[in-house]
Write a protein that holds these residues in place. Sequence first.
Motif, PDB file in Angstrom:
ATOM      1  N   GLY A 352       6.565  52.242  24.602  1.00  0.00           N
ATOM      2  CA  GLY A 352       7.976  52.578  24.447  1.00  0.00           C
ATOM      3  C   GLY A 352       8.865  51.765  25.369  1.00  0.00           C
ATOM      4  O   GLY A 352       9.955  51.331  24.979  1.00  0.00           O
ATOM      5  N   THR A 353       8.399  51.523  26.593  1.00  0.00           N
ATOM      6  CA  THR A 353       9.211  50.731  27.533  1.00  0.00           C
ATOM      7  C   THR A 353       9.281  49.277  27.091  1.00  0.00           C
ATOM      8  O   THR A 353      10.333  48.642  27.196  1.00  0.00           O
ATOM      9  CB  THR A 353       8.637  50.807  28.960  1.00  0.00           C
ATOM     10  OG1 THR A 353       7.386  50.113  29.041  1.00  0.00           O
ATOM     11  CG2 THR A 353       8.457  52.243  29.419  1.00  0.00           C
ATOM     12  N   VAL A 354       8.163  48.747  26.599  1.00  0.00           N
ATOM     13  CA  VAL A 354       8.140  47.351  26.144  1.00  0.00           C
ATOM     14  C   VAL A 354       9.094  47.162  24.972  1.00  0.00           C
ATOM     15  O   VAL A 354       9.872  46.204  24.922  1.00  0.00           O
ATOM     16  CB  VAL A 354       6.719  46.924  25.759  1.00  0.00           C
ATOM     17  CG1 VAL A 354       6.722  45.536  25.118  1.00  0.00           C
ATOM     18  CG2 VAL A 354       5.807  46.928  26.984  1.00  0.00           C
ATOM     19  N   SER A 355       9.043  48.093  24.033  1.00  0.00           N
ATOM     20  CA  SER A 355       9.927  47.998  22.866  1.00  0.00           C
ATOM     21  C   SER A 355      11.391  48.097  23.286  1.00  0.00           C
ATOM     22  O   SER A 355      12.250  47.372  22.771  1.00  0.00           O
ATOM     23  CB  SER A 355       9.568  49.099  21.873  1.00  0.00           C
ATOM     24  OG  SER A 355      10.208  48.890  20.640  1.00  0.00           O
ATOM     25  N   ALA A 356      11.689  49.003  24.220  1.00  0.00           N
ATOM     26  CA  ALA A 356      13.074  49.170  24.679  1.00  0.00           C
ATOM     27  C   ALA A 356      13.572  47.914  25.376  1.00  0.00           C
ATOM     28  O   ALA A 356      14.729  47.497  25.174  1.00  0.00           O
ATOM     29  CB  ALA A 356      13.166  50.369  25.620  1.00  0.00           C
ATOM     30  N   ARG A 357      12.732  47.310  26.191  1.00  0.00           N
ATOM     31  CA  ARG A 357      13.158  46.089  26.883  1.00  0.00           C
ATOM     32  C   ARG A 357      13.364  44.943  25.896  1.00  0.00           C
ATOM     33  O   ARG A 357      14.225  44.081  26.097  1.00  0.00           O
ATOM     34  CB  ARG A 357      12.133  45.712  27.958  1.00  0.00           C
ATOM     35  CG  ARG A 357      12.053  46.742  29.087  1.00  0.00           C
ATOM     36  CD  ARG A 357      11.202  46.271  30.247  1.00  0.00           C
ATOM     37  NE  ARG A 357      10.960  47.349  31.188  1.00  0.00           N
ATOM     38  CZ  ARG A 357      11.838  47.805  32.083  1.00  0.00           C
ATOM     39  NH1 ARG A 357      13.041  47.259  32.153  1.00  0.00           N
ATOM     40  NH2 ARG A 357      11.517  48.789  32.905  1.00  0.00           N
ATOM     41  N   THR A 358      12.593  44.932  24.822  1.00  0.00           N
ATOM     42  CA  THR A 358      12.809  43.942  23.770  1.00  0.00           C
ATOM     43  C   THR A 358      14.146  44.183  23.079  1.00  0.00           C
ATOM     44  O   THR A 358      14.902  43.245  22.795  1.00  0.00           O
ATOM     45  CB  THR A 358      11.674  44.006  22.745  1.00  0.00           C
ATOM     46  OG1 THR A 358      10.436  43.809  23.408  1.00  0.00           O
ATOM     47  CG2 THR A 358      11.845  42.946  21.677  1.00  0.00           C
ATOM     48  N   PHE A 359      14.454  45.448  22.820  1.00  0.00           N
ATOM     49  CA  PHE A 359      15.734  45.776  22.187  1.00  0.00           C
ATOM     50  C   PHE A 359      16.901  45.362  23.079  1.00  0.00           C
ATOM     51  O   PHE A 359      17.941  44.903  22.581  1.00  0.00           O
ATOM     52  CB  PHE A 359      15.789  47.274  21.900  1.00  0.00           C
ATOM     53  CG  PHE A 359      17.000  47.702  21.120  1.00  0.00           C
ATOM     54  CD1 PHE A 359      17.131  47.378  19.784  1.00  0.00           C
ATOM     55  CD2 PHE A 359      18.025  48.415  21.730  1.00  0.00           C
ATOM     56  CE1 PHE A 359      18.252  47.763  19.058  1.00  0.00           C
ATOM     57  CE2 PHE A 359      19.141  48.800  21.016  1.00  0.00           C
ATOM     58  CZ  PHE A 359      19.256  48.472  19.671  1.00  0.00           C
ATOM     59  N   LEU A 360      16.740  45.497  24.384  1.00  0.00           N
ATOM     60  CA  LEU A 360      17.791  45.055  25.302  1.00  0.00           C
ATOM     61  C   LEU A 360      18.042  43.561  25.152  1.00  0.00           C
ATOM     62  O   LEU A 360      19.200  43.111  25.197  1.00  0.00           O
ATOM     63  CB  LEU A 360      17.402  45.373  26.747  1.00  0.00           C
ATOM     64  CG  LEU A 360      17.386  46.854  27.139  1.00  0.00           C
ATOM     65  CD1 LEU A 360      16.854  47.013  28.561  1.00  0.00           C
ATOM     66  CD2 LEU A 360      18.780  47.468  27.026  1.00  0.00           C
TER      67      LEU A 360
END
Length: 430
Positions: A352-360
């Motif tokens: 979830g953190t990896v995906s969120a940082r990608t979205f950023l």
Amino acid sequence: MMNAGWKRWASLVAAGALGAAALTACGSGRSATVDAGGTAGGSSDSAACSPGVTDTEIKIGQSSLQSGPGAAYKALVDGARAVFDEVNESGGVTMGDGKTRKIDYISLDDGYDPARAVVNVKQLVEQDQVAAFFGNTGTSAILAYIDYTTDKGVPLILPAGSPPAELVDRYRDGTAMLALYTNATVDFENVVRVKAIAADNPDAKIAVLYSNEETGKTQLEAFQQAMAGTGLEIVAEESYEVTAPSIDSQITNLRGSDADTFAMLGSGSFITMALKKIEELDWHPEKWITAANPSVDLITPAGPGATDDVKSIAWGKGAGMIGLDTDPAVIEYGQWATENGYDPTDDLFMAGTVSARTFLQVLEATDGCTGEAIFDAAKTAELDTGWSLPGVTYASTDDNPSYVNQAVVVAFDPAQNGWVVGTEVYSADD
């Protein structure tokens, strides 16, 4: 698992090429955000922003599996929220238009029910006025509302799962606003699975369990197609309803086939149930689970013996993988998680953190304040990560809404309570 990182994402269509079917910035039935002075979102810019975007805030929606058999996936939401909260505490994300905005992340549970997902999505668009969706799950659900979200000009970014052929086609022809699927396409995943099974046992007799809905049926069809021309044989098939309290009878029926290989084309706690029942029946096939599910939290609860000979495929590093102790990305994440009171071994939270940082990174590359601008950034931005597995290169194409074109086999090791990463890289071009 969700993973992030790829070469430059090629543009799906040239500017203006959608013609009469063009996806407008604000979409049908959604008004732009304009202040009393007539400027968008209180901005001095002349272009109007999509609803949900002001000079200081952007609203992001999500409808995903977070309860019932898929309760473990709530960790994906928690991981993403941890990242977004941290960004907000530091002032927000500076987008490509120069504005720094805090992220209002509104996540709703749909329980893997397409009807609930449709209700959630309409609420998020019409009442909450989100500018984009992040990390939505469920093939059946996405197919149920993709026309609606596209018409409204609200893109689906980083949907979790494997895109089926229909959504791949719609990505190619520009009639669906979705991009950056976190998993390989269903076709590629199953080609790799079949090749790996055949490498272990060219004459494998396979028993298949699949969920009786769009995702499971799509997986089964792709699995069958990938087997064409091989010496592999499906000797038994069973399906289950995603609302079922138990799958014991299905596993018992499959056990009667004396198959030497078991393919679980389902997800969530049904994987745990299947592995546990297989062990209870003293059945010892090689066990394969789908690429979205190689989580330690779904395997170990099945108990001793049940976790033997469990395999899957992967392309990105996960917290539950063995031998990554010295990996820079894993070390950095572990330090961050520990310092903030999170469990660094929770692979779903990490995903979830990896995906969120990608979205950023997508937002940082968004040159504008509309859903269409976010969509364009997702297709064209240069995004980077250290999370691909050794030998695996992420690459995008105009033909593929996923950035995954390579994968390796991972095998669960009960003694080490984690996944051992294979060395042979399977490619879509092979």
